[in-house]
Design a protein around this motif. Structure first.
Motif, PDB file in Angstrom:
ATOM      1  N   UNK A 112      74.325  27.343 -41.188  1.00  0.00           N
ATOM      2  CA  UNK A 112      74.918  26.130 -41.759  1.00  0.00           C
ATOM      3  C   UNK A 112      73.842  25.169 -42.236  1.00  0.00           C
ATOM      4  N   UNK A 155      72.326  26.353 -45.438  1.00  0.00           N
ATOM      5  CA  UNK A 155      73.158  26.058 -46.612  1.00  0.00           C
ATOM      6  C   UNK A 155      73.036  24.574 -46.959  1.00  0.00           C
ATOM      7  N   UNK A 177      71.723  23.136 -50.538  1.00  0.00           N
ATOM      8  CA  UNK A 177      72.769  22.531 -51.353  1.00  0.00           C
ATOM      9  C   UNK A 177      72.240  21.882 -52.623  1.00  0.00           C
ATOM     10  N   UNK A 222      71.375  24.529 -55.541  1.00  0.00           N
ATOM     11  CA  UNK A 222      72.275  25.637 -55.857  1.00  0.00           C
ATOM     12  C   UNK A 222      72.177  26.039 -57.317  1.00  0.00           C
ATOM     13  N   UNK A 223      72.127  25.048 -58.217  1.00  0.00           N
ATOM     14  CA  UNK A 223      72.186  25.382 -59.639  1.00  0.00           C
ATOM     15  C   UNK A 223      70.939  26.114 -60.110  1.00  0.00           C
ATOM     16  N   UNK A 230      70.477  29.797 -56.555  1.00  0.00           N
ATOM     17  CA  UNK A 230      71.758  30.048 -55.887  1.00  0.00           C
ATOM     18  C   UNK A 230      71.603  30.906 -54.640  1.00  0.00           C
ATOM     19  N   UNK A 269      71.550  29.480 -51.059  1.00  0.00           N
ATOM     20  CA  UNK A 269      72.808  29.094 -50.423  1.00  0.00           C
ATOM     21  C   UNK A 269      73.715  30.301 -50.222  1.00  0.00           C
ATOM     22  N   UNK A 270      73.662  31.241 -51.154  1.00  0.00           N
ATOM     23  CA  UNK A 270      74.584  32.377 -51.083  1.00  0.00           C
ATOM     24  C   UNK A 270      74.317  33.234 -49.853  1.00  0.00           C
ATOM     25  N   UNK A 282      75.458  31.863 -46.342  1.00  0.00           N
ATOM     26  CA  UNK A 282      76.918  31.806 -46.342  1.00  0.00           C
ATOM     27  C   UNK A 282      77.517  33.188 -46.180  1.00  0.00           C
ATOM     28  N   UNK A 283      76.917  34.161 -46.894  1.00  0.00           N
ATOM     29  CA  UNK A 283      77.403  35.533 -46.769  1.00  0.00           C
ATOM     30  C   UNK A 283      77.202  36.033 -45.340  1.00  0.00           C
ATOM     31  N   UNK A 309      77.284  34.177 -42.599  1.00  0.00           N
ATOM     32  CA  UNK A 309      78.361  33.597 -41.784  1.00  0.00           C
ATOM     33  C   UNK A 309      79.648  34.387 -42.002  1.00  0.00           C
ATOM     34  N   UNK A 310      79.956  34.646 -43.295  1.00  0.00           N
ATOM     35  CA  UNK A 310      81.201  35.343 -43.613  1.00  0.00           C
ATOM     36  C   UNK A 310      81.222  36.734 -42.976  1.00  0.00           C
ATOM     37  N   UNK A 344      87.583  34.700 -43.151  1.00  0.00           N
ATOM     38  CA  UNK A 344      86.266  34.608 -42.537  1.00  0.00           C
ATOM     39  C   UNK A 344      85.235  33.893 -43.398  1.00  0.00           C
ATOM     40  N   UNK A 375      83.353  30.798 -44.867  1.00  0.00           N
ATOM     41  CA  UNK A 375      83.216  29.380 -44.519  1.00  0.00           C
ATOM     42  C   UNK A 375      83.656  28.509 -45.689  1.00  0.00           C
ATOM     43  N   UNK A 386      81.014  26.714 -47.777  1.00  0.00           N
ATOM     44  CA  UNK A 386      80.221  27.631 -48.607  1.00  0.00           C
ATOM     45  C   UNK A 386      81.021  28.068 -49.834  1.00  0.00           C
ATOM     46  N   UNK A 413      79.926  27.552 -53.623  1.00  0.00           N
ATOM     47  CA  UNK A 413      79.815  28.675 -54.560  1.00  0.00           C
ATOM     48  C   UNK A 413      80.750  28.481 -55.753  1.00  0.00           C
ATOM     49  N   UNK A 463      79.247  26.040 -57.987  1.00  0.00           N
ATOM     50  CA  UNK A 463      78.158  26.641 -58.754  1.00  0.00           C
ATOM     51  C   UNK A 463      78.694  27.536 -59.872  1.00  0.00           C
ATOM     52  N   UNK A 507      78.918  24.884 -62.699  1.00  0.00           N
ATOM     53  CA  UNK A 507      77.589  24.928 -63.285  1.00  0.00           C
ATOM     54  C   UNK A 507      77.464  26.039 -64.314  1.00  0.00           C
TER      55      UNK A 507
END
Lengths: 278, 365, 322
Positions: free
Chosen positions: A225, A228, A232, A235-236, A239, A242-243, A246-247, A249-250, B164, B166, B169, B173, B176, B180
């Motif tokens: 967390x 990320x 933040x 990101x632009x 990327x 951040x990706x 997060x992936x 965590x997922x 699952x 977040x 996030x 995404x 983005x 963006x």
């Protein structure tokens, strides 16, 4: 459904994933190169390539290694949170079962307060009181998470306390406390394990969210967390910073949630999925 | 349970509307009483929180540069020199008058601040809830018709994964990818430049509609798309999984074969019989989801820079604005209690067995 | 004249693990228009499976053989044709009236639904539902049709279920243990109700029961089923007066009678076999009091005997000697 003795491909995949994530959590910090935790601004924001599979972050650190090293603060702290509040839930449910009825009612009303509150918002309140850190997020979630577990267990003990063998034991003069610890709780273990797994999945999402808004783990921690949160602003342009966390965590959340489903099927804890919050 | 000549004629009268009203009043009186108890517990918890916070409240309120005399004066002014029980009773007394304390950041009463930031969050949560139901219920029912094949297997896997992810996030995404890279939707804030609507309800979409301004409505709606979609993805996948499991139980009930024996189609069996039977636990879940939605809205608002409860709370936490934090927690808790009452009412209205059980219970007491 | 229902070489398999398990193994019978047939057997004999197969209620089952209803092959019907058949060709009453109504729908709507499915208007469907509920002895049918199932007693619910089965005017009524879940005092009432309703409409009836006691005053013909096969078949008088199969004799002996003390029931020893472990030869041989050596080896075929037929080596031998 009947318990299936054979290991299906899907189940095996989930077991392997969980094992890999756990291995990362236990050994990740030991294996990660020194550079994972120190900055090298010259190499910042390198896109994914052969050397840095997931690129580098704002400090020039390898994102893949940080994600692996982040498994420890992210997953182990979530597991700690769920373990602590599950134990609190067991204690409360045991108390509710052995104390007089009016106190039982009172305890269960108490759990309703917990149910009326959004975990994220309460944890933010606690964190503001104790100062933002991973430890305060863990403490906040540990002391606010137990009501659902307590209610679930209480509903099970209410059923098992009237089972013939338990009633028989009671007639023999076995105390309610002894009955609870020797007979009823061991029978609830399956349900607890199933719920534990599913709850780790939810907790890792919430804990990541708390770090993301700045009340959990603080940079430069590799907690996902926090990663990320750190990524933040970029990101632009980068990327992947951040990706990737997060992936992670997922992947972890989905793996533990599916593990819970598999355990449910194999252990057959009927009470664990339905009506857990009702 | 069994027929008896004496019991049958007595049945219809028991459910005459005139006599049914009293138990209903009793039912809601009991539920409202429980909500008040819950709130009291919440208040006690909040009060305890103010006491356990490290550091001196009077010192914080007086400011870091205040001398000892000023701190003591502030302590007396805030009533912090009184015994804890007196402070507790005063705390409740103030709450009863709608006084949640004063923010040390905005110098405004917390309630006034909440009035300002709450509508935007409520708007987001309300739209999320609508999307949540509108997605989860039909998809779960249509999937159930496939019985483990095709769409059913696909949606099960998709929902397990979506639940699952977040939310913060996903928000980041989406921001983005759609903001963006593709530049199709506004990714930050809640209104376009120069678009104004009167501040009647505080919910921009509603205000735009009420003032008859379709372009402002479109503007406000576009700003809601990404935050609401992010939240709805998470919560509808959760609700979908619960409903799918509940539908499976309902479809295995003994009354399904008799419906089939009437000549009903699979679709009719599912939508008219299995679904109503499967809904009550799902309605309960949707009610508890509201609390979690408010929590998740905090995260999503942070990403999309929406001025709502989330931003207010995050700021209050960062600035150690204790009264603002506690006031927000209390207010949200109260809202959740109201929602729970509403859920009870919906369940009572839709579940004839529950209604009968409550009526019988009222009659016995 | 062609019979209303003709079942030939019916087999039913249920999924078990990777394969299938045969629970009904080559059943033949027919029911004429207006004829009352009782299918009798212990639980697990496959009688309920047979009844449900007539309407193809369970998708998971594999059904073989032929089921011809009113000249049409049921097993060859499309799903749409099946929907038309269910309710207006064959009506069915289920075992547990407490569980066979949707708890979330008013009973009047549940009866009217059978007609609504068939395109009947709301008002007319409701009127016909109320009329048939009244005919079947639901007092204040007009107001009671607005009540929910839990507000009805077991006997009253079974009347609602019967109304559902009859309202679309079927030619055959399948009643699967319609009185088993009911209080003893209500059983006869419900049975009489089915009797009268079927007589008024000239319905064929297939009564599924484990209790031969309720068969005597109701059926024209009796089929006795054991372990997935029909072991004896004949007119009701003959079955009761001269049962040929030892199993049928056991069932008759188990019927409680007014002139007998209840505790004197001589039940058949043992339990019916599970379809997974069906004994060799005659499936009844482990429990048979008059077992012959041949019974362990080969299964007896159903062969004519008196006015009916029986599948028993001993009965065949006795007939050959006579």
């Amino acid at each position: 459904m009947m318990a299936r003795p054979h290991l299906s491909l899907g189940d095996a995949t989930v077991f392997v994933l969980v094992a890999l994530i756990l291995a990362a959590a236990v050994f990740g910090n030991l294996l990660a190169p020194e550079a994972t935790f120190s900055s090298d601004i010259g190499n910042a924001f390198l896109p994914p390539d052969a050397q840095h599979w997931l690129g580098t972050d704002s400090q020039g650190r390898d994102v893949l290694w940080r994600v692996i090293a982040g498994a420890a603060p992210s997953l182990l702290s979530s597991m700690l949170v769920v373990t602590i509040y599950s134990l609190i839930g067991v204690v409360v449910a045991t108390l509710a079962t052995v104390v007089p009825r009016w106190l039982d009612e009172g305890l269960m009303r108490g759990t309703e307060i917990g149910l009326a509150l959004p975990g994220v918002i309460v944890a933010m309140g606690f964190a503001s009181a104790m100062g933002p850190s991973l430890a305060s997020a863990v403490i906040a979630m540990s002391i606010t998470g137990w009501p659902i577990t307590a209610r679930l267990l209480r509903s099970i003990t209410r059923q098992t306390m009237v089972a013939p063998y338990v009633q028989g034991a009671q007639v023999m003069g076995v105390s309610r406390f002894r009955l609870m610890t020797r007979h009823v709780l061991p029978n609830s273990l399956d349900v607890l394990i199933i719920k534990w797994s599913g709850d780790v999945s939810i907790t890792i999402l919430v804990l990541g969210g708390l770090s993301f808004v700045g009340v959990g783990a603080q940079p430069p921690s590799a907690e996902w967390g926090a990663m990320i949160s750190d990524a933040r602003s970029y990101v632009s342009t980068a990327w992947w910073t951040a990706a990737a966390p997060g992936a992670a965590i997922a992947l972890t959340a989905v793996s533990f949630s599916l593990l819970g489903d598999i355990l449910q099927r194999r252990l057959g804890g009927a009470g664990a999925s339905g009506g857990a919050r009702s | 349970m069994f027929d008896s000549p004496a019991a049958d004629p007595a049945l219809p009268n028991r459910f005459a509307p005139v006599r049914a009203a009293a138990p209903l009043v009793r039912f809601f009186a009991r539920r409202i009483g429980l909500s008040v108890l819950t709130l009291l517990g919440l208040v006690t918890l909040a009060f305890a929180m103010t006491k356990f916070i490290p550091g001196d409240e009077a010192q914080v309120a007086a400011g870091p540069d205040a001398g000892p005399d000023q701190v003591e004066a502030m302590r007396a002014r805030l009533g912090l020199d009184a015994p804890a029980i007196v402070q507790y009773l005063r705390f409740i007394w103030r709450l009863l008058h709608g006084d949640l304390g004063t923010s040390i950041v905005t110098y405004q009463p917390v309630l006034r601040d909440l009035e300002r930031v709450l509508p935007s969050t409520l708007e987001l949560v309300a739209i999320t809830m609508v999307l949540n139901l509108v997605i989860a219920i039909p998809v779960a029912t249509i999937a159930a018709a496939q019985g483990g094949r095709g769409l059913d297997a696909l949606t099960r896997i998709a929902a397990a994964i979506a639940a699952g992810l977040p939310v913060f996030w996903v928000a980041l995404m989406l921001q983005f990818l759609l903001g963006t890279l593709a530049r199709v939707l506004p990714i930050s804030g809640q209104r376009g430049f120069g678009v104004t609507v009167p501040n009647w309800t505080g919910m921009r979409t509603l205000d735009a509609l009420l003032s008859g301004n379709p372009s402002a409505f479109l503007d406000a709606s576009l700003y809601l798309v990404l935050p609401a979609a992010t939240l709805a993805l998470h919560f509808s996948s959760q609700l979908f999984r619960a409903l799918r499991a509940s539908l499976e139980l309902a479809a295995a009930s003994d009354f399904i074969a008799p419906v089939k024996a009437k000549g009903a189609s699979t679709a009719r069996i599912l939508w008219r019989h299995a679904l109503p039977n499967a809904l009550p636990p799902v309605i309960t879940l949707a009610g508890t989801q509201i609390a979690d939605m408010l929590g998740a809205a905090v995260l999503v608002e942070a990403v999309f820079a929406r001025q709502g409860v989330g931003a207010y709370l995050a700021n209050a936490v960062a600035q150690k604005d204790t009264f603002a934090v506690i006031g927000t927690v209390l207010f949200v808790g109260a809202m959740v209690c109201v929602v729970n009452l509403l859920v009870d009412a919906i369940l009572l209205a839709t579940d004839p067995r529950l209604r009968a059980a409550e009526l019988a219970r009222g009659g016995r007491q | 004249m062609k019979p209303l229902l003709e079942v030939r070489a019916l087999t039913i398999d249920v999924p078990k693990g990777e394969g299938w398990m045969r629970v009904v193994d080559g059943v033949d019978f027919s029911i004429g228009a207006g004829e009352r047939v009782a299918l009798v057997g212990e639980s697990g004999s496959g009688k309920s499976m047979t009844a449900r197969a007539l309407m193809r209620l369970d998708d998971a089952l594999r059904i073989g053989g032929a089921i011809r209803f009113a000249g049409e092959e049921v097993l060859g019907c499309t799903e749409a044709e099946m929907r038309a058949l269910r309710g207006s060709g064959i009506g069915m009453v289920f075992q547990d009236p407490m569980a066979s109504l949707d708890p979330f729908m008013r009973v009047g709507d549940q009866v009217a639904e059978v007609l609504r499915i068939r395109g009947v208007g709301r008002a007319e469907a409701h009127a016909r539902a109320v009329a048939i509920l009244a005919e079947l002895g639901v007092r204040d049918a007009a107001s009671r049709s607005g009540a929910y199932p839990h507000e009805f007693s077991g006997g009253m619910r079974q009347r609602v279920v019967l109304a559902m089965a009859l309202v679309a005017g079927p030619k055959l009524l399948v009643a699967d243990e319609p009185t088993t879940a009911l209080d003893a005092r209500i059983q006869q009432q419900v049975l009489d109700l089915i009797d009268d309703a079927a007589a008024d409409r000239g319905l064929g009836v297939l009564l599924i029961t484990h209790n031969l006691g309720i068969v005597a005053g109701f059926a024209d013909r009796v089929l006795v089923m054991y372990s997935g096969r029909i072991v004896e078949e004949g007119p009701v008088e003959q079955i009761f007066a001269a049962p040929a199969h030892p199993y049928t004799r056991g069932l008759i002996a188990a019927v409680p009678r007014a002139d007998m003390r209840v505790d004197r029931l001589p039940p058949i020893d043992g339990a019916p076999p599970s379809p997974a472990r069906r004994p060799s030869g005659c499936a009844f041989h482990p429990r048979c009091p008059v077992r012959l050596p041949v019974c362990v080896m080969t299964a007896p075929q159903l062969r004519p005997s008196g006015g009916g037929s029986v599948a028993c080596h001993l009965a065949a031998a006795e007939e050959a000697m006579a």
